[in-house]
Design a protein around this motif. Sequence first.
Motif, PDB file in Angstrom:
ATOM      1  N   GLU A 194       0.896  -1.375   0.180  1.00 58.92           N
ATOM      2  CA  GLU A 194       0.192  -0.098  -0.162  1.00 58.92           C
ATOM      3  C   GLU A 194       0.709   1.202   0.104  1.00 58.92           C
ATOM      4  O   GLU A 194       0.487   2.292  -0.533  1.00 58.92           O
ATOM      5  CB  GLU A 194      -1.027   0.062   1.087  1.00 58.92           C
ATOM      6  N   HIS A 195       2.075   1.125   0.667  1.00 60.42           N
ATOM      7  CA  HIS A 195       2.738   2.179   0.732  1.00 60.42           C
ATOM      8  C   HIS A 195       4.000   2.292  -0.665  1.00 60.42           C
ATOM      9  O   HIS A 195       4.995   2.965  -0.309  1.00 60.42           O
ATOM     10  CB  HIS A 195       3.636   2.325   2.023  1.00 60.42           C
ATOM     11  N   ARG A 196       3.797   1.653  -1.424  1.00 62.84           N
ATOM     12  CA  ARG A 196       4.758   1.611  -2.723  1.00 62.84           C
ATOM     13  C   ARG A 196       6.221   1.367  -2.459  1.00 62.84           C
ATOM     14  O   ARG A 196       6.936   1.712  -3.078  1.00 62.84           O
ATOM     15  CB  ARG A 196       4.530   2.846  -3.427  1.00 62.84           C
ATOM     16  N   MET A 197       6.393   0.592  -1.395  1.00 65.97           N
ATOM     17  CA  MET A 197       7.813   0.269  -1.006  1.00 65.97           C
ATOM     18  C   MET A 197       8.064  -1.073  -1.599  1.00 65.97           C
ATOM     19  O   MET A 197       7.217  -1.797  -1.960  1.00 65.97           O
ATOM     20  CB  MET A 197       7.980   0.086   0.514  1.00 65.97           C
ATOM     21  N   ASN A 198       9.375  -1.527  -1.746  1.00 68.52           N
ATOM     22  CA  ASN A 198       9.852  -2.963  -2.080  1.00 68.52           C
ATOM     23  C   ASN A 198       9.820  -4.002  -0.867  1.00 68.52           C
ATOM     24  O   ASN A 198       9.957  -3.345   0.148  1.00 68.52           O
ATOM     25  CB  ASN A 198      11.113  -2.792  -2.939  1.00 68.52           C
ATOM     26  N   LEU A 199       9.626  -5.091  -1.175  1.00 71.93           N
ATOM     27  CA  LEU A 199       9.435  -6.062  -0.183  1.00 71.93           C
ATOM     28  C   LEU A 199      10.637  -7.064   0.152  1.00 71.93           C
ATOM     29  O   LEU A 199      11.000  -7.638  -0.820  1.00 71.93           O
ATOM     30  CB  LEU A 199       8.302  -7.027  -0.114  1.00 71.93           C
ATOM     31  N   LEU A 200      11.393  -7.067   1.302  1.00 69.30           N
ATOM     32  CA  LEU A 200      12.249  -7.824   1.378  1.00 69.30           C
ATOM     33  C   LEU A 200      11.853  -8.767   2.497  1.00 69.30           C
ATOM     34  O   LEU A 200      11.235  -8.927   3.353  1.00 69.30           O
ATOM     35  CB  LEU A 200      13.540  -7.237   2.483  1.00 69.30           C
ATOM     36  N   CYS A 201      11.973 -10.218   1.857  1.00 68.78           N
ATOM     37  CA  CYS A 201      11.675 -11.438   2.550  1.00 68.78           C
ATOM     38  C   CYS A 201      12.896 -12.229   3.069  1.00 68.78           C
ATOM     39  O   CYS A 201      13.810 -12.096   2.321  1.00 68.78           O
ATOM     40  CB  CYS A 201      10.891 -12.551   1.907  1.00 68.78           C
ATOM     41  N   SER A 202      12.626 -12.739   4.230  1.00 71.31           N
ATOM     42  CA  SER A 202      13.860 -13.321   4.790  1.00 71.31           C
ATOM     43  C   SER A 202      13.644 -14.800   4.981  1.00 71.31           C
ATOM     44  O   SER A 202      12.755 -15.473   4.592  1.00 71.31           O
ATOM     45  CB  SER A 202      14.275 -12.515   6.168  1.00 71.31           C
ATOM     46  N   ASN A 203      14.351 -15.459   5.908  1.00 68.81           N
ATOM     47  CA  ASN A 203      14.358 -16.750   6.355  1.00 68.81           C
ATOM     48  C   ASN A 203      13.297 -17.128   7.427  1.00 68.81           C
ATOM     49  O   ASN A 203      13.441 -18.253   8.122  1.00 68.81           O
ATOM     50  CB  ASN A 203      15.683 -17.582   6.549  1.00 68.81           C
ATOM     51  N   VAL A 204      12.577 -16.067   7.833  1.00 71.59           N
ATOM     52  CA  VAL A 204      11.689 -16.007   9.059  1.00 71.59           C
ATOM     53  C   VAL A 204      10.399 -15.232   8.567  1.00 71.59           C
ATOM     54  O   VAL A 204      10.422 -14.254   8.168  1.00 71.59           O
ATOM     55  CB  VAL A 204      12.440 -15.252  10.481  1.00 71.59           C
ATOM     56  N   VAL A 205       9.198 -15.916   8.965  1.00 72.19           N
ATOM     57  CA  VAL A 205       7.893 -15.536   8.833  1.00 72.19           C
ATOM     58  C   VAL A 205       7.131 -15.567  10.148  1.00 72.19           C
ATOM     59  O   VAL A 205       7.379 -16.429  11.024  1.00 72.19           O
ATOM     60  CB  VAL A 205       7.276 -16.089   7.716  1.00 72.19           C
ATOM     61  N   ARG A 206       6.016 -14.825  10.245  1.00 76.75           N
ATOM     62  CA  ARG A 206       5.169 -14.922  11.426  1.00 76.75           C
ATOM     63  C   ARG A 206       3.909 -15.689  10.883  1.00 76.75           C
ATOM     64  O   ARG A 206       3.430 -15.360   9.962  1.00 76.75           O
ATOM     65  CB  ARG A 206       4.704 -13.525  12.084  1.00 76.75           C
ATOM     66  N   VAL A 207       3.575 -16.472  11.571  1.00 73.33           N
ATOM     67  CA  VAL A 207       2.422 -17.511  11.366  1.00 73.33           C
ATOM     68  C   VAL A 207       1.132 -17.080  11.985  1.00 73.33           C
ATOM     69  O   VAL A 207       1.284 -16.872  13.262  1.00 73.33           O
ATOM     70  CB  VAL A 207       2.685 -18.897  11.557  1.00 73.33           C
ATOM     71  N   ILE A 225       3.844 -12.694  -0.361  1.00 68.96           N
ATOM     72  CA  ILE A 225       4.353 -11.962  -1.311  1.00 68.96           C
ATOM     73  C   ILE A 225       3.156 -11.763  -2.430  1.00 68.96           C
ATOM     74  O   ILE A 225       2.905 -10.681  -2.910  1.00 68.96           O
ATOM     75  CB  ILE A 225       5.287 -13.118  -2.281  1.00 68.96           C
ATOM     76  N   ARG A 226       2.185 -12.605  -2.441  1.00 67.95           N
ATOM     77  CA  ARG A 226       0.911 -12.350  -3.280  1.00 67.95           C
ATOM     78  C   ARG A 226       0.107 -11.245  -2.548  1.00 67.95           C
ATOM     79  O   ARG A 226      -0.435 -10.403  -3.348  1.00 67.95           O
ATOM     80  CB  ARG A 226       0.105 -13.696  -3.263  1.00 67.95           C
ATOM     81  N   GLU A 227      -0.012 -11.194  -1.324  1.00 67.45           N
ATOM     82  CA  GLU A 227      -0.576 -10.197  -0.577  1.00 67.45           C
ATOM     83  C   GLU A 227       0.012  -8.783  -0.881  1.00 67.45           C
ATOM     84  O   GLU A 227      -0.610  -7.700  -1.069  1.00 67.45           O
ATOM     85  CB  GLU A 227      -0.673 -10.347   0.800  1.00 67.45           C
ATOM     86  N   PHE A 228       1.357  -8.693  -0.770  1.00 67.10           N
ATOM     87  CA  PHE A 228       1.904  -7.638  -1.174  1.00 67.10           C
ATOM     88  C   PHE A 228       1.697  -7.078  -2.555  1.00 67.10           C
ATOM     89  O   PHE A 228       1.446  -5.798  -2.715  1.00 67.10           O
ATOM     90  CB  PHE A 228       3.655  -7.845  -0.989  1.00 67.10           C
ATOM     91  N   ARG A 229       2.042  -8.004  -3.565  1.00 68.96           N
ATOM     92  CA  ARG A 229       1.438  -7.486  -4.966  1.00 68.96           C
ATOM     93  C   ARG A 229       0.002  -7.256  -5.094  1.00 68.96           C
ATOM     94  O   ARG A 229      -0.273  -6.250  -5.902  1.00 68.96           O
ATOM     95  CB  ARG A 229       1.902  -8.683  -5.864  1.00 68.96           C
ATOM     96  N   ALA A 230      -0.777  -7.846  -4.527  1.00 68.86           N
ATOM     97  CA  ALA A 230      -2.346  -7.427  -4.607  1.00 68.86           C
ATOM     98  C   ALA A 230      -2.575  -6.247  -4.241  1.00 68.86           C
ATOM     99  O   ALA A 230      -3.639  -5.208  -4.446  1.00 68.86           O
ATOM    100  CB  ALA A 230      -2.880  -8.536  -3.896  1.00 68.86           C
TER     101      ALA A 230
END
Length: 341
Positions: A194-207, A225-230
Amino acid sequence: MPLASEPLQKLGFLTIGLFDERDPGAGHESTLRIIELGEQLGFDSAWVRHRHLQFGISSPVALLAAASQRTSRIDLGTAVIPLGWENPLRLAEDLATVDVLSRGRLQPGLSVGPPRHYDRLAPALYPDTADAEDFSYERVERLLRFIRGEKATTFDGTEGIEEYSDRVQPHAAGLADRMWYGGGSLRSARWTGEHRMNLLCSNVVRVEAPDSEDVDFAAVQAAHIREFRAHHPLGEDARVSQGLVVIPTDSASAEQRAKYEAYAASRLPRVGKINAPGGLTFAEDLVGTSAEIAERLYADSAFREVREVAFALPFTLDHEDYVQILTDIATNLGPELGWKP
């Protein structure tokens, strides 16, 4: 990159930059030499992590200023700067300065939230305002406004022989489009888009609201990732980088292979499980030949969503280990993934 026939577009790496407290200069020099090597090998980007009050890089922006003068092409990123430690106005000045010094190569990654152990740290970090500090996304928004050139003060003009600007100086044109957020949850992925930034994904996620203790890390990250692009105006063209720990062994000695396998094994108990606090889960470190790692990556549903990566170097290894790993990534694993230096 849903098919093995689609080449990886950008290949980067991430280092923590450890050092010995008795000789911190040697560790920082090692990190700078690793970044120089990355440029020589053709990597697209080199990223550094922060480690406040630890024996790793505490000032990534300062280190990247030095790296900008020892390289000429490679992008230089932070993954990530925790804004709970920062004044957004002052950080905007530092980031813009390094971007100017690097001729537009800076890729700042950010995160929010209170610093770890804040109850013990607050008297030193914010002695007068600890209870009033805002550690929400607003802290990022404030930084973005300064980076974009919005007014920071109502005063400008000439006073005596001094000239003042009402905006952060220097202004680094284009830096606003190279700002990243380190998101590990659906909420943060949505906000980043929503804030037009780029997304960094790492080796940890919150479930969030897990159905069981067993978790498919790749499926969770792919959903983020799909939520980000949507929610990003650029949709499928919005930039996402994945940062798994990847350790190719093509040119490794028997001793190095044993060291790498022991490292990965020591971290295996946290993989595929919900870890307290915060409902976190971790990706498995990938150790093996480049061909074996490429096969596992193409089976990873989150990897198939990205076109660029910043593979994380393991902690606690020696300089010569990082040289071997980076060389194998650039000369073997990258080409296995269709990347060209």
